[in-house]
Design an enzyme around this catalytic site. Sequence first.
Site, PDB file in Angstrom:
ATOM      1  CG  ASP A  38      -1.806  -0.946   1.163  1.00  0.00           C
ATOM      2  OD1 ASP A  38      -1.936  -1.883   0.479  1.00  0.00           O
ATOM      3  OD2 ASP A  38      -3.042  -0.854   2.041  1.00  0.00           O
ATOM      4  CG  HIS A  88      -4.634   2.811  -0.622  1.00  0.00           C
ATOM      5  ND1 HIS A  88      -5.504   2.466   0.204  1.00  0.00           N
ATOM      6  CD2 HIS A  88      -3.384   3.040   0.268  1.00  0.00           C
ATOM      7  CE1 HIS A  88      -5.099   2.340   1.568  1.00  0.00           C
ATOM      8  NE2 HIS A  88      -3.927   2.666   1.594  1.00  0.00           N
ATOM      9  CG  HIS A  92      -3.312   7.148   2.708  1.00  0.00           C
ATOM     10  ND1 HIS A  92      -3.576   7.241   4.285  1.00  0.00           N
ATOM     11  CD2 HIS A  92      -3.256   6.035   2.359  1.00  0.00           C
ATOM     12  CE1 HIS A  92      -3.264   5.856   4.421  1.00  0.00           C
ATOM     13  NE2 HIS A  92      -3.200   5.011   3.521  1.00  0.00           N
ATOM     14  CG  HIS A 180       2.276   0.206   4.461  1.00  0.00           C
ATOM     15  ND1 HIS A 180       1.982  -0.775   5.403  1.00  0.00           N
ATOM     16  CD2 HIS A 180       1.089   0.631   4.096  1.00  0.00           C
ATOM     17  CE1 HIS A 180       0.849  -0.557   5.921  1.00  0.00           C
ATOM     18  NE2 HIS A 180       0.016   0.073   5.227  1.00  0.00           N
TER      19      HIS A 180
HETATM   20 ZN    ZN Z   1      -2.760   3.178   3.263  1.00  0.00          ZN
END
Ligand code: ZN
Length: 581
Positions: A38, A88, A92, A180
């Site tokens: 991510d 995503h 954010h 991530h």
């Molecule tokens: Zn995230």
Amino acid sequence: MKRILSLFLAAVLLLCSFAMIPSVQATENRKLIAITFDDGPCAYTERLLDGLQARGVKATFFMVGNRIEANADIVTRVYAEGHQVANHTWSHPELTTQTDDGVISQVSQTQEALDAICGAGTTYLFRTPYGSTNAHTRSLVGMPLIQWDLDTRDWESRDATAVKDMILNYTKDGAIILLHDIHPTSVDGALAAIDELLTQGYEFVTVRELFRRRGVALTEGELYYNCPPNGTDLGPITAPVITSTVTDGKLYITIAAQEGAEIYYTTDGSCPNQESHKYAGTFPVESPCTITAAAAYNMNGSRSDLVSQTFTTPTADAPKIRIDDGVLSLSTTTVPATVYYSLDGNSATIHSQAYSEPVTLRAGAIISATAAGDEYLASPVVNGYYTKRGNFFHDVFPGRWYTDAIDLAVSSGHMSSDSDSYFAPCAPVTRGELVTMLYRYAQIQREDVPAVPFTDVTETDECYAAVSWAYGAGIISGYPGDLFLPEQPVTRQEMSKIISTYLSRRSKILPERTGQSEQFTDAALISPWAAPYVEDMVAIGLFQGDDQGRYLPLCSVTRAQAAVILIRLAEVEPSLPGAEL
Ligand code: ZN
């Protein structure tokens, strides 16, 4: 019996008409994992991609929209290497705190940025920042929502060993692992864990493949945490098979894939995406060409490896058409190849008459020819026109407003084609050409040629004698700096002046000037020096306005127009009062 036989034949034909590879029948249910990264793309993503590529592992990248444009090369690589690209949000935020419009724009802006790389119409999976979601935001997002069942807490530990241990201690078949790629420690930890899990027989797939392989459909607005084994494994997607055939001198490509998969392909060596050609059956290509194809249930995350193949069947050289005294001969430099031709106005194909010996032409014949051989594709088709007066052109055909004038102008020796029989009817007439035409038209015969005062016209130039004559007769003058500018196109008003002056020098008496040039709708464009000559040309019918009443004084004269004007001049000149010089 006959009926049974025909049913059998029908069945065979049906089987043959589907050029498909049998789908892979998985003999065992593989252990599958979807590893997800991510908050990228970022600089570490590239090292991660190198590591995944070296291990033959596919992953899923939930990308933050405002990072996409600056890292477009990385996103392009993620997509091209068969990983899944996913949404995503744009910046954010915690989605449950956003307005409806805010949620929609977070999702759609990112989708637009991704579409620029993956192609319009691509479908994406979504992951909500911080896992924060409720039924309302899910209904706004309009995509399946992918959570996880293994949080490596890599953002907290920032320690490659800790990341690796988390994965190894808690992974199970069907897991979705959260990492991530904005932390270098996550990249190192993930690659180390992948090495170990590969030895344990795990297969790494994209999120979309995890669900497809297990026969689980993903639904918009639903939450998914993992996809445990359920006894189904549809198996990986087999790469398509690309084959070529030569039919009628043309190269055709056929691509076969497993049942149910679509095939996307490109013909320029680039990576296919959602906007590329979708295969719908055998198609013709030019040679050489490179076909790059993937079999896909979804081009974003559910596709085979790419297959790329270059096809280089050579093309025969175009035949050469020669006509001597009305006898046609055809040849090609390609050996072995046959020349095929037609004389009936149809374009030649390899089904046309094969050439074996010279053919006597009838006047007005349209010749079309192509060359092909067993090892060569058919050449480009070459066409030509053998005119009523026995001229031959590759680029002048019957039925045009200029055809007869060009035929006559060439037969009379006023104009000529190039050595390859191209007349170039649409090319502009240059100053050098116009003077040469007029010189030939006037049939000037002289013993010696006085030197010209121009530095840009030399004795070896084709127009030299003509320029010398026209200058001496006062039909043309030059430009400052002793220049004639022989390559400069002639405008309609310049040609008007040159022809009018030529007629005066031939002692022709032109009608009185009555201001006709002012009647043109574009009269304001006629230069004051040119207006009297424009009137002369209109008065004797050499130039006319166009269908909108324009004279177009500043437009270049094309070779086709020049031929028409010259032929009209030949008709008009003898009827003008005055004496030959
Ligand atoms: Zn995230």
